[in-house]
Design a protein around this motif. Sequence first.
Motif, PDB file in Angstrom:
ATOM      1  N   GLY A  82       0.794  -1.222   0.000  1.00 30.11           N
ATOM      2  CA  GLY A  82       0.000   0.000   0.000  1.00 30.11           C
ATOM      3  C   GLY A  82       0.830   1.276   0.000  1.00 30.11           C
ATOM      4  O   GLY A  82       0.316   2.367  -0.298  1.00 30.11           O
ATOM      5  N   ASP A 133       2.728   4.055  -5.064  1.00 31.05           N
ATOM      6  CA  ASP A 133       1.697   4.813  -5.775  1.00 31.05           C
ATOM      7  C   ASP A 133       1.126   4.071  -6.982  1.00 31.05           C
ATOM      8  O   ASP A 133       0.238   4.573  -7.658  1.00 31.05           O
ATOM      9  N   LYS A 169      -5.614   2.924  -3.811  1.00 30.33           N
ATOM     10  CA  LYS A 169      -5.901   3.060  -2.385  1.00 30.33           C
ATOM     11  C   LYS A 169      -6.885   1.969  -1.968  1.00 30.33           C
ATOM     12  O   LYS A 169      -7.842   1.670  -2.679  1.00 30.33           O
ATOM     13  N   THR A 170      -6.644   1.394  -0.784  1.00 26.55           N
ATOM     14  CA  THR A 170      -7.425   0.241  -0.343  1.00 26.55           C
ATOM     15  C   THR A 170      -7.793   0.366   1.127  1.00 26.55           C
ATOM     16  O   THR A 170      -6.969   0.786   1.943  1.00 26.55           O
ATOM     17  N   LYS A 217     -13.458   6.675   2.043  1.00 24.25           N
ATOM     18  CA  LYS A 217     -12.012   6.801   2.288  1.00 24.25           C
ATOM     19  C   LYS A 217     -11.160   6.464   1.058  1.00 24.25           C
ATOM     20  O   LYS A 217      -9.974   6.808   1.016  1.00 24.25           O
ATOM     21  N   VAL A 218     -11.751   5.768   0.082  1.00 21.89           N
ATOM     22  CA  VAL A 218     -11.036   5.554  -1.186  1.00 21.89           C
ATOM     23  C   VAL A 218     -11.802   6.202  -2.341  1.00 21.89           C
ATOM     24  O   VAL A 218     -11.450   6.012  -3.509  1.00 21.89           O
ATOM     25  N   CYS A 272     -11.382  -1.043  -2.992  1.00 25.75           N
ATOM     26  CA  CYS A 272     -10.282  -0.335  -3.654  1.00 25.75           C
ATOM     27  C   CYS A 272     -10.766   0.878  -4.442  1.00 25.75           C
ATOM     28  O   CYS A 272     -11.876   0.886  -4.980  1.00 25.75           O
ATOM     29  N   GLN A 273      -9.877   1.828  -4.542  1.00 26.12           N
ATOM     30  CA  GLN A 273     -10.074   2.985  -5.408  1.00 26.12           C
ATOM     31  C   GLN A 273     -10.363   2.506  -6.830  1.00 26.12           C
ATOM     32  O   GLN A 273      -9.693   1.612  -7.352  1.00 26.12           O
TER      33      GLN A 273
END
Length: 367
Positions: free
Chosen positions: A131, A134, A138-139, A150-151, A188-189
């Motif tokens: 994580g 880059d 985002k997870t 949050k993602v 995930c994002q």
Amino acid sequence: MSNLHTYEGFLNEAKLNEELKPLYDKYAKKVGWAMQTDDIHSTSGNVTGREKKYNIETKSTLYQNFYTKQDFDKDKITVPGDIPILYYGGGKDKESELWMKNKKINVDNLYNKRELLLLSGNKITFAETFGKYDWLPKTVFTKEDAVQGKVGFPVIAKIKDGHSGIGIEKFDSAKELEASKEKFDIFCQFIDFDREYRVVFCQSKIIAINERVPTIEDNKSIKTKKADEKISFTYVYQDLNKVDKKFMTELADICVDIKKDLDLNLWSLDVVKDKKGKLWVMETSSAMGLGSVKMCEVYKAIYEDFYGENLNEKFLEDIYKKYVVNGHKNYWPKYKKEILSSQWPMDYEKITDESVKDGYRYFFNIK
């Protein structure tokens, strides 16, 4: 005349087999393959009868095959200590542990250690470990965190051990996600991507890139499917001489990052390329599906890496004609649209015609 031609053909084939036998004695079965059972579907996926035939033939011709669940307690079955072994044998299960102990396996010869299978095969552990980079979306690991944005949204929800798109679903809003009754392990994002690829490495060397093109007749993608729906992909071989240099450089940089914490020997990355051309890693695998074509590539890569010498080209040409050309012959007409839509496809007219001079050099990228 017809009978004479057939008889002459038989004599020529017998002569060829006589010439090739010393090559197979010297170069075949110099790599072991340890898997849990002898079920070909466990290593090649859900294949047709014709594909199954070629997969079984390639596997039995090229590799010494060992089965950790079936053979861990069979004293008569021994494992040579001086050959490399591609390890698909399992992680924590007791039979695999006993197989390693009973057969006195030289762990230095394993292409993938048992303990690393758990890290590479578990989406949660992989996301926690990498994580910091880059190139990983985002997870978060709870539905509550995902609902809180949050993602961001859309969000991709996954189960930790899914494959072929099973257990993956896209949600466009917190309301949609909250209403879902499905159980997911990670969130995930969402990456809005144009293309996705599977990249196969031996150590840090790229040995194959396949673009994963969703099968057109299925009309499904990660962006539109439900969690319980499977996606069928057409794996289109990319011509490594045509692949964009920036793409290859990004892959090399990602490989360096991953090898710091996950030092696999034979492995694959699933990556996507977003609208701006940036690569993102979706997952890694130390036990990807291997059909007859990929078995030939993997055999060549492990042999040359372990023994420090190139495989004999006459031997390579023969396995290419038997297993690569034949492995692709039905694939090309069936998935022609998907192949032609790919970004850097190999010339499938060439790799489905055994009469093409030096076709094996083109396919194996021999300079």
